[in-house]
Design an enzyme around this catalytic site. Structure first.
Site, PDB file in Angstrom:
ATOM      1  CG  ASP A  18      -1.730   1.163   1.419  1.00  0.00           C
ATOM      2  OD1 ASP A  18      -2.377   1.558   0.439  1.00  0.00           O
ATOM      3  OD2 ASP A  18      -1.737   1.734   2.531  1.00  0.00           O
ATOM      4  CG  ASP A  20      -1.740   7.479   0.141  1.00  0.00           C
ATOM      5  OD1 ASP A  20      -1.127   8.546   0.159  1.00  0.00           O
ATOM      6  OD2 ASP A  20      -2.182   6.940  -0.901  1.00  0.00           O
ATOM      7  N   GLY A 270       8.253   8.536  37.843  1.00  0.00           N
ATOM      8  CA  GLY A 270       7.468   7.639  37.000  1.00  0.00           C
ATOM      9  C   GLY A 270       6.445   6.881  37.824  1.00  0.00           C
ATOM     10  CE  LYS A 276       9.411   1.784  46.051  1.00  0.00           C
ATOM     11  NZ  LYS A 276       9.046   2.819  45.063  1.00  0.00           N
ATOM     12  CB  THR A 282      12.844   3.446  33.385  1.00  0.00           C
ATOM     13  OG1 THR A 282      11.680   3.423  34.211  1.00  0.00           O
ATOM     14  CG2 THR A 282      13.150   2.054  32.880  1.00  0.00           C
ATOM     15  CG  ASN A 284       9.336   7.368  33.979  1.00  0.00           C
ATOM     16  OD1 ASN A 284      10.111   6.612  34.577  1.00  0.00           O
ATOM     17  ND2 ASN A 284       8.196   6.968  33.471  1.00  0.00           N
ATOM     18  CD  GLU A 335       8.921   3.766  31.780  1.00  0.00           C
ATOM     19  OE1 GLU A 335       9.535   3.371  32.797  1.00  0.00           O
ATOM     20  OE2 GLU A 335       7.886   3.231  31.367  1.00  0.00           O
ATOM     21  CE1 TYR A 347      12.335  10.166  39.706  1.00  0.00           C
ATOM     22  CE2 TYR A 347      13.550   9.886  41.767  1.00  0.00           C
ATOM     23  CZ  TYR A 347      12.723   9.380  40.783  1.00  0.00           C
ATOM     24  OH  TYR A 347      12.288   8.090  40.861  1.00  0.00           O
ATOM     25  NE  ARG A 360      12.365  -6.243  23.508  1.00  0.00           N
ATOM     26  CZ  ARG A 360      11.341  -6.002  24.317  1.00  0.00           C
ATOM     27  NH1 ARG A 360      10.103  -6.086  23.864  1.00  0.00           N
ATOM     28  NH2 ARG A 360      11.531  -5.656  25.586  1.00  0.00           N
ATOM     29  CG  PHE A 365       7.404 -10.244  28.372  1.00  0.00           C
ATOM     30  CD1 PHE A 365       8.342 -11.001  27.697  1.00  0.00           C
ATOM     31  CD2 PHE A 365       7.325  -8.884  28.088  1.00  0.00           C
ATOM     32  CE1 PHE A 365       9.194 -10.421  26.762  1.00  0.00           C
ATOM     33  CE2 PHE A 365       8.166  -8.299  27.162  1.00  0.00           C
ATOM     34  CZ  PHE A 365       9.113  -9.071  26.495  1.00  0.00           C
TER      35      PHE A 365
HETATM   36  P1  ADP Z   1      10.290   6.146  38.615  1.00  0.00           P
HETATM   37  O1  ADP Z   1       9.115   5.289  38.529  1.00  0.00           O
HETATM   38  O2  ADP Z   1      10.073   7.375  39.450  1.00  0.00           O
HETATM   39  O3  ADP Z   1      10.895   6.452  37.283  1.00  0.00           O
HETATM   40  P2  ADP Z   1      12.323   4.163  38.998  1.00  0.00           P
HETATM   41  O4  ADP Z   1      12.279   3.121  40.035  1.00  0.00           O
HETATM   42  O5  ADP Z   1      12.121   3.775  37.580  1.00  0.00           O
HETATM   43  O6  ADP Z   1      11.351   5.285  39.432  1.00  0.00           O
HETATM   44  O7  ADP Z   1      13.714   4.873  39.147  1.00  0.00           O
HETATM   45  C1  ADP Z   1      14.094   5.818  38.195  1.00  0.00           C
HETATM   46  C2  ADP Z   1      15.002   6.875  38.796  1.00  0.00           C
HETATM   47  O8  ADP Z   1      16.179   6.268  39.293  1.00  0.00           O
HETATM   48  C3  ADP Z   1      15.451   7.817  37.726  1.00  0.00           C
HETATM   49  O9  ADP Z   1      14.562   8.929  37.584  1.00  0.00           O
HETATM   50  C4  ADP Z   1      16.813   8.262  38.216  1.00  0.00           C
HETATM   51  O10 ADP Z   1      16.664   9.396  39.051  1.00  0.00           O
HETATM   52  C5  ADP Z   1      17.306   7.096  39.033  1.00  0.00           C
HETATM   53  N1  ADP Z   1      18.286   6.217  38.382  1.00  0.00           N
HETATM   54  C6  ADP Z   1      19.344   5.660  39.018  1.00  0.00           C
HETATM   55  N2  ADP Z   1      20.070   4.907  38.197  1.00  0.00           N
HETATM   56  C7  ADP Z   1      19.462   4.948  36.991  1.00  0.00           C
HETATM   57  C8  ADP Z   1      19.749   4.357  35.719  1.00  0.00           C
HETATM   58  N3  ADP Z   1      20.818   3.574  35.545  1.00  0.00           N
HETATM   59  N4  ADP Z   1      18.902   4.624  34.695  1.00  0.00           N
HETATM   60  C9  ADP Z   1      17.845   5.401  34.861  1.00  0.00           C
HETATM   61  N5  ADP Z   1      17.518   5.990  36.023  1.00  0.00           N
HETATM   62  C10 ADP Z   1      18.322   5.786  37.090  1.00  0.00           C
HETATM   63  N1  RBF Z   2       7.247  -3.036  29.165  1.00  0.00           N
HETATM   64  C1  RBF Z   2       6.414  -3.871  28.537  1.00  0.00           C
HETATM   65  O1  RBF Z   2       5.284  -3.988  28.927  1.00  0.00           O
HETATM   66  N2  RBF Z   2       6.814  -4.592  27.442  1.00  0.00           N
HETATM   67  C2  RBF Z   2       8.075  -4.504  26.964  1.00  0.00           C
HETATM   68  O2  RBF Z   2       8.381  -5.149  25.964  1.00  0.00           O
HETATM   69  C3  RBF Z   2       8.997  -3.645  27.628  1.00  0.00           C
HETATM   70  N3  RBF Z   2      10.278  -3.539  27.214  1.00  0.00           N
HETATM   71  C4  RBF Z   2      11.133  -2.706  27.859  1.00  0.00           C
HETATM   72  C5  RBF Z   2      12.450  -2.579  27.413  1.00  0.00           C
HETATM   73  C6  RBF Z   2      13.336  -1.710  28.043  1.00  0.00           C
HETATM   74  C7  RBF Z   2      14.728  -1.611  27.543  1.00  0.00           C
HETATM   75  C8  RBF Z   2      12.910  -0.935  29.151  1.00  0.00           C
HETATM   76  C9  RBF Z   2      13.844  -0.012  29.854  1.00  0.00           C
HETATM   77  C10 RBF Z   2      11.615  -1.088  29.593  1.00  0.00           C
HETATM   78  C11 RBF Z   2      10.711  -1.947  28.979  1.00  0.00           C
HETATM   79  N4  RBF Z   2       9.397  -2.071  29.396  1.00  0.00           N
HETATM   80  C12 RBF Z   2       8.528  -2.913  28.750  1.00  0.00           C
HETATM   81  C13 RBF Z   2       8.870  -1.106  30.333  1.00  0.00           C
HETATM   82  C14 RBF Z   2       8.834  -1.556  31.740  1.00  0.00           C
HETATM   83  O3  RBF Z   2       7.601  -2.217  31.897  1.00  0.00           O
HETATM   84  C15 RBF Z   2       8.869  -0.255  32.505  1.00  0.00           C
HETATM   85  O4  RBF Z   2      10.167   0.223  32.489  1.00  0.00           O
HETATM   86  C16 RBF Z   2       8.358  -0.451  33.903  1.00  0.00           C
HETATM   87  O5  RBF Z   2       6.970  -0.585  33.811  1.00  0.00           O
HETATM   88  C17 RBF Z   2       8.685   0.717  34.804  1.00  0.00           C
HETATM   89  O6  RBF Z   2       7.881   1.821  34.513  1.00  0.00           O
HETATM   90 MG    MG Z   3      10.951   4.907  35.761  1.00  0.00          MG
END
Ligand code: ADP
Ligand code: RBF
Ligand code: MG
Length: 421
Positions: A18, A20, A270, A276, A282, A284, A335, A347, A360, A365
């Site tokens: 296709d 468009d 986030g 945890k 990650t 955010n 993230e 933060y 990917r 999962f």
């Molecule tokens: P949230 O849900 O608030 O994002 P996370 O448990 O995902 O909490 O933790 C993310 C926070 O951890 C980031 O905002 C950053 O301040 C800190 N952090 C520490 N190490 C890393 C890392 N390697 N990659 C990303 N964030 C990191």
């Molecule tokens: N979440 C999903 O639900 N499916 C995924 O395939 C998925 N892949 C991820 C890959 C990477 C590299 C990262 C950093 C996160 C991924 N997550 C995925 C998100 C993950 O669920 C998210 O980081 C947590 O929910 C914390 O907010």
């Molecule tokens: Mg996060």
């Protein structure tokens, strides 16, 4: 995943594309123009009207829109009003992610392919006018087959355009694979007896192809978030050879992006589950700072480079853009997991990102362990890919080295108490 339709017993011999919404991002142009036309009649272009028009020939689009919105004028007039507005803009329609890569690959590997579009021939030519490589590959190659909407009797969802394209290539319908973005196109392909991969161009369209859809249930239809997620080898076609690292990797490969994305935003709280629940923090990024990219971005897992504030280090990073199907988020997020150890959360600081590889599609999962294992595999393949040219060079991208911009939001925000105790 089980066997994909077309493997082994009946391999695909030709691909029908296709145009468009699959190759060209014309949907946003059309929506803008259609909105301005219906506004002349005091109406708003609803999502329902947009979806009904998708993939159809221009007059049929307007017939659907006119009916759904109860417009007081005939489709012919609406078409006439929209044509000059659109004609001026076709040539600038951007290529969709992965489209040129796919077309180059099909041509280079000798897979017969054709265009099967609802677009009339004259409009097809306008759309190609400023895209010489695409035009050469689609329309000017020896043996090129392009079937346009005004060259068949019935438009999609009828099968005519697909059957004509298959006939042009001399390949039986059952050995053709159609790539489509629109439900009407997918319906046309299945009624032609062809397998179809649907890459929806409009948010929400995928919902129509749930397990209840007979074509999806029978394995004749596969739904993908973008052309970047298309694996030709699962249909018996030659695989891509552009993934990094070049020798392959147990965790798959990373596709270098032809348009590198540069983003900067403040690190915000986030969902509080990264560290945890997954042991994978990650960072955010403030959705407002990256809103435009977030809205347009193909969902998926990406690799790139990251810098926190004005710190000297440039880190490898792997990131997820999307809805996190495992957690069924209601919000699309971006993230990054930075592949380095930090003593303290950051933060409130500015995160600068250069996103340069596609890893990917997002996936679901069956357990948290599986998700975590997959994220670690993503990190491994991304680390290896980011060591390879051309991705390695982007660690020195001027965007990351721009100290003034990368530090701008940090001091005031940090002192505003956004960070954790
Ligand atoms: P949230 O849900 O608030 O994002 P996370 O448990 O995902 O909490 O933790 C993310 C926070 O951890 C980031 O905002 C950053 O301040 C800190 N952090 C520490 N190490 C890393 C890392 N390697 N990659 C990303 N964030 C990191
Ligand atoms: N979440 C999903 O639900 N499916 C995924 O395939 C998925 N892949 C991820 C890959 C990477 C590299 C990262 C950093 C996160 C991924 N997550 C995925 C998100 C993950 O669920 C998210 O980081 C947590 O929910 C914390 O907010
Ligand atoms: Mg996060």
């Amino acid at each position: 995943m089980g066997q994909t339709a077309g493997e082994v017993d009946n391999p695909v011999k030709a691909v029908l594309l296709d145009l468009d919404g699959l190759i060209l991002d014309t949907e946003s142009l059309c929506v803008e123009v259609a909105r301005s036309v219906v506004e002349r009649y005091g109406k708003d272009l609803t999502l329902e009207a947009q979806r009904a028009a998708l993939g159809k020939r221009p007059l049929e689009c307007w017939a659907s829109v006119a009916e759904i919105l109860a417009l007081p004028v005939p489709a012919e007039q609406l078409l006439a009003e929209s044509e000059p507005l659109l004609a001026a803009r076709w040539a600038d329609a951007p290529l969709l992610p992965g489209a040129l890569r796919l077309v180059r690959h099909l041509a280079a590997s000798g897979v017969p392919f054709a265009v099967a579009t609802s677009t009339p021939r004259a409009t097809f030519n306008s759309k190609m006018s400023r895209k010489p490589e695409l035009r050469q590959l689609l329309a000017e190659r020896p043996g090129a087959v392009v079937v346009c909407g005004d060259e068949v009797t019935n438009g999609k969802p009828h099968p005519d355009v697909f059957l004509a394209a298959a006939a042009g290539l001399g390949v039986p319908a059952a050995q053709c694979l159609v790539l489509e973005d629109a439900p009407s196109g997918a319906a046309g392909a299945t009624s032609a007896g062809m397998r179809v991969v649907v890459v929806p161009s409009l948010v929400g369209v995928g919902a129509e192809f749930g397990p209840a859809d007979p074509a999806a249930a029978s394995g004749l239809l596969q739904l993908l978030p973008s052309l970047l997620a298309f694996c030709p080898e699962s249909y018996g076609l030659p695989r891509f050879h552009d993934t990094l690292p070049p020798a392959g990797h147990p965790g798959g490969g990373v596709i270098p992006m032809d348009r590198v994305v540069r983003l900067r935003g403040e690190v915000v709280k986030g969902f509080g589950r990264g560290s945890k629940e997954l042991g994978i923090p990650t960072a955010n990024v403030c959705p407002a700072a990256v809103a435009k990219h977030l809205a347009e971005a193909v969902t998926g897992i990406y690799a790139g480079w990251a810098r926190v504030g004005q710190r000297p280090e440039i880190h490898k990073t792997v990131l997820s853009i999307g809805w996190n199907p495992f957690f069924a988020n209601k919000e699309k997020t971006l993230e990054p997991w930075i592949l380095a150890d930090f003593d303290q959360p950051f933060y409130g600081e500015t995160l600068s990102l250069v996103i340069c590889g596609y890893v990917r599609p997002e996936a679901n999962f069956s357990s948290l362990e599986d998700l975590v294992a997959r994220i670690h595999a993503d990190a491994d393949v991304s680390r290896a890919a980011l060591d390879c040219p051309p991705l390695a060079a982007l660690a020195a991208d001027p965007f990351l080295l721009d100290l003034e911009a990368s530090g701008s939001a940090a001091p005031s925000r940090q002192s505003s108490g956004l960070g954790p105790a």
